[in-house]
Design a protein around this motif. Structure first.
Motif, short mmCIF file in Angstrom:
data_model
loop_
_atom_site.label_atom_id
_atom_site.label_comp_id
_atom_site.label_asym_id
_atom_site.label_seq_id
_atom_site.Cartn_x
_atom_site.Cartn_y
_atom_site.Cartn_z
N LEU A 253 31.02 -9.95 -7.75
CA LEU A 253 29.93 -10.47 -6.92
C LEU A 253 28.64 -10.19 -7.67
O LEU A 253 28.27 -9.03 -7.88
CB LEU A 253 29.90 -9.80 -5.55
N ARG A 254 27.95 -11.24 -8.09
CA ARG A 254 26.73 -11.05 -8.89
C ARG A 254 25.55 -11.80 -8.28
O ARG A 254 25.74 -12.68 -7.43
CB ARG A 254 26.96 -11.51 -10.33
N ARG B 261 28.94 -5.98 -7.47
CA ARG B 261 30.23 -5.31 -7.30
C ARG B 261 31.24 -5.98 -8.23
O ARG B 261 31.30 -7.21 -8.32
CB ARG B 261 30.69 -5.44 -5.85
N GLN B 262 32.04 -5.17 -8.91
CA GLN B 262 33.09 -5.70 -9.77
C GLN B 262 34.21 -4.67 -9.87
O GLN B 262 34.04 -3.49 -9.50
CB GLN B 262 32.57 -6.04 -11.16
N ALA B 263 35.34 -5.13 -10.36
CA ALA B 263 36.49 -4.24 -10.48
C ALA B 263 36.25 -3.20 -11.57
O ALA B 263 35.55 -3.46 -12.56
CB ALA B 263 37.76 -5.05 -10.78
N THR B 264 36.82 -2.03 -11.39
CA THR B 264 36.67 -0.94 -12.36
C THR B 264 37.95 -0.80 -13.18
O THR B 264 39.06 -1.12 -12.71
CB THR B 264 36.37 0.38 -11.64
N GLY B 265 37.80 -0.29 -14.37
CA GLY B 265 38.96 -0.04 -15.23
C GLY B 265 39.63 -1.33 -15.66
O GLY B 265 38.99 -2.34 -15.95
N ASP B 266 40.97 -1.28 -15.69
CA ASP B 266 41.75 -2.44 -16.11
C ASP B 266 42.06 -3.38 -14.95
O ASP B 266 42.72 -4.41 -15.15
CB ASP B 266 43.07 -1.97 -16.74
N GLN B 267 41.60 -3.04 -13.77
CA GLN B 267 41.87 -3.88 -12.61
C GLN B 267 41.06 -5.18 -12.71
O GLN B 267 39.87 -5.16 -12.97
CB GLN B 267 41.53 -3.16 -11.31
N ALA C 189 23.41 -15.77 -4.95
CA ALA C 189 24.55 -14.86 -4.92
C ALA C 189 25.81 -15.66 -5.24
O ALA C 189 26.05 -16.72 -4.64
CB ALA C 189 24.68 -14.19 -3.56
N ILE C 190 26.62 -15.16 -6.18
CA ILE C 190 27.81 -15.87 -6.65
C ILE C 190 29.02 -14.97 -6.43
O ILE C 190 29.09 -13.84 -6.94
CB ILE C 190 27.69 -16.24 -8.13
N LEU C 191 29.97 -15.46 -5.66
CA LEU C 191 31.20 -14.74 -5.37
C LEU C 191 32.35 -15.39 -6.16
O LEU C 191 32.68 -16.56 -5.94
CB LEU C 191 31.50 -14.77 -3.87
N GLU C 192 32.93 -14.62 -7.08
CA GLU C 192 34.01 -15.12 -7.92
C GLU C 192 35.33 -14.50 -7.47
O GLU C 192 35.46 -13.27 -7.41
CB GLU C 192 33.74 -14.79 -9.39
N ARG C 193 36.30 -15.37 -7.19
CA ARG C 193 37.64 -14.93 -6.79
C ARG C 193 38.69 -15.66 -7.63
O ARG C 193 38.49 -16.82 -8.00
CB ARG C 193 37.90 -15.22 -5.30
N PRO C 194 39.78 -15.01 -7.95
CA PRO C 194 40.81 -15.66 -8.79
C PRO C 194 41.49 -16.80 -8.04
O PRO C 194 41.85 -16.69 -6.87
CB PRO C 194 41.80 -14.52 -9.08
#
Length: 402
Positions: A43-44, A81-87, A127-132
């Motif tokens: 989310l950016r 907000r974004q995923a942490t690590g390899d997630q 605001a841009i919400l990115e989902r797979p």
């Protein structure tokens, strides 16, 4: 927006209503309401501001052919907000979520927000919400920016005046001239202010004329060496008819400024300028007009501060001669003994009797008498005069001379 996302919105803090200026912080929250669990990649937030001009009246295939131009004043982005690590994703539980954001506007000059005939100046947050596996969901909201213009600046406080004359007639059938002169005490004003107009109209022609005044807004757009101008009247006032051989005077006639966009003077592709036009409507002929440039600012005129500064500067100028008259080190005052002789001193301060002599006169210590007088009660009030003056004595004291 997708079935799983019920709400995606941007909310600014309370300062949004008054507008932002250069260097101000812009803060708020991105609100997201999920109907069920969401897998989100990122989310950016993007903040952008630019001036755009489109001088062409009809749409064209390319921006150059359409006469378009763009100037960018703000371009920032941040990850909320974004995923942490390899997630690859993070999970949002069903319900409402808030993601705060904050950024600062550039310190350099920013152009005031504006929406005109052939162009605009806009600032917005996206605001841009990115989902797979799902198209990006985007929400956009604008915010206003104001470039502060202080009408108390010295270049806006000087008076502006002009005069003009016109002769009405055709070939050798001419009448007398119509003359016009106008003046304003300053050129800087704000929304809601009234402009006092001082003008003189002299009609030496054979026609009945009508004096008028108006505020004009001129929008100028420049793109790819093409210029477009749009001019409109935003307020006007009229006076009384001036008959042939008569004059009319305006001694501070008020023309109120309606809510308009402040002047835009610091943008290279869009300019918004104002002028006060004082003119005469002449039947059967072109009007006689003169224009006085004015500036619509954002910081109101402070008459007290301006008057105080002018008076203080004048006072410092007028009192500068004192610096030449005063010595660097003042002389000490003379000794009192050198001015007053011993005989004068003895005459001014007679000898005071000693305490021993007073005690001998009273027959007891003087302190006892002081204490006795000190604690004496006030006299008892009575309406009867304790020392009456007899009528015979009053007649004896008053005499008349003829």
């Amino acid at each position: 927006m997708g079935v799983k996302v019920r709400t995606l919105a941007i909310v600014f803090d309370s300062r949004e209503a008054s507008g932002y200026s250069s260097g101000d912080p812009v803060s708020g929250q991105v609100l997201l309401e999920a109907g069920e669990r969401l897998a989100v990649a990122v989310l950016r937030l993007e903040a952008r501001g630019c001036a755009r001009v489109h001088c062409a009246d009809k749409p064209a295939a390319t921006a150059a052919a359409a006469g378009r131009e763009e100037m960018v004043y703000l371009q920032q982005q941040q990850t909320l907000r974004q995923a942490t690590g390899d997630q690859g994703c993070f999970t949002l539980q069903p319900g409402k979520h808030e993601f705060p954001f904050s950024f600062h506007l550039p310190q350099g000059p920013l152009v005031t927000s504006f929406n005109g005939k052939y162009g605009s100046v806009k600032y917005w947050v996206t605001a841009i919400l990115e989902r797979p596996g799902v198209p990006n969901q985007i929400v956009k909201r604008e915010f206003s920016v104001i470039s502060q213009i202080d009408v108390n600046a010295p270049n806006f406080l000087s008076s502006v005046s002009k005069s003009k004359e016109k002769t009405i007639g055709c070939w050798f059938l001419t009448s007398g001239p119509i003359s016009l002169s106008a003046k304003i005490e300053r050129s800087g004003f704000c929304n809601g202010e009234s402009i006092p107009i001082y003008a003189e109209f002299e009609n030496c022609s054979s026609r009945l004329i009508m004096p008028k005044a108006a505020i004009f807004q001129t929008q100028t757009y420049l793109a790819n060496e093409k210029t477009k101008t749009f001019r409109q009247m935003i307020a006007n006032v009229r006076g009384n008819h001036v008959a042939s051989g008569s004059t009319e005077s305006w001694n501070g006639k008020a023309l109120k400024i309606p809510p308009v966009n402040p002047s835009i003077l610091d943008c290279c592709i869009i300019r918004v300028e104002y002028s006060l036009a004082v003119y005469v409507h002449i039947p059967g002929s072109k009007r006689l007009m003169l224009e006085l440039p004015i500036v619509i600012g954002t910081i109101p005129y402070n008459s007290f501060g301006s008057r105080t500064s002018s008076v203080s500067s004048q006072f410092s100028m007028d009192m500068s001669w004192l610096q030449l008259a005063l010595p660097e080190q003042p002389e000490a005052p003379p000794n009192y003994a050198d001015v007053v002789s011993e005989e004068d001193l003895a005459r001014q301060f007679p000898s005071v009797p000693q305490a021993d002599h007073l005690e001998h006169e009273f027959g007891s210590p003087i302190f006892a008498y002081i204490q006795e007088f000190r604690f004496q009660p006030p006299p008892v009030y009575s309406e009867v005069d304790p020392n009456p003056i007899l009528a015979e004595e009053m007649q004896r004291e008053v005499s008349f001379e003829i």
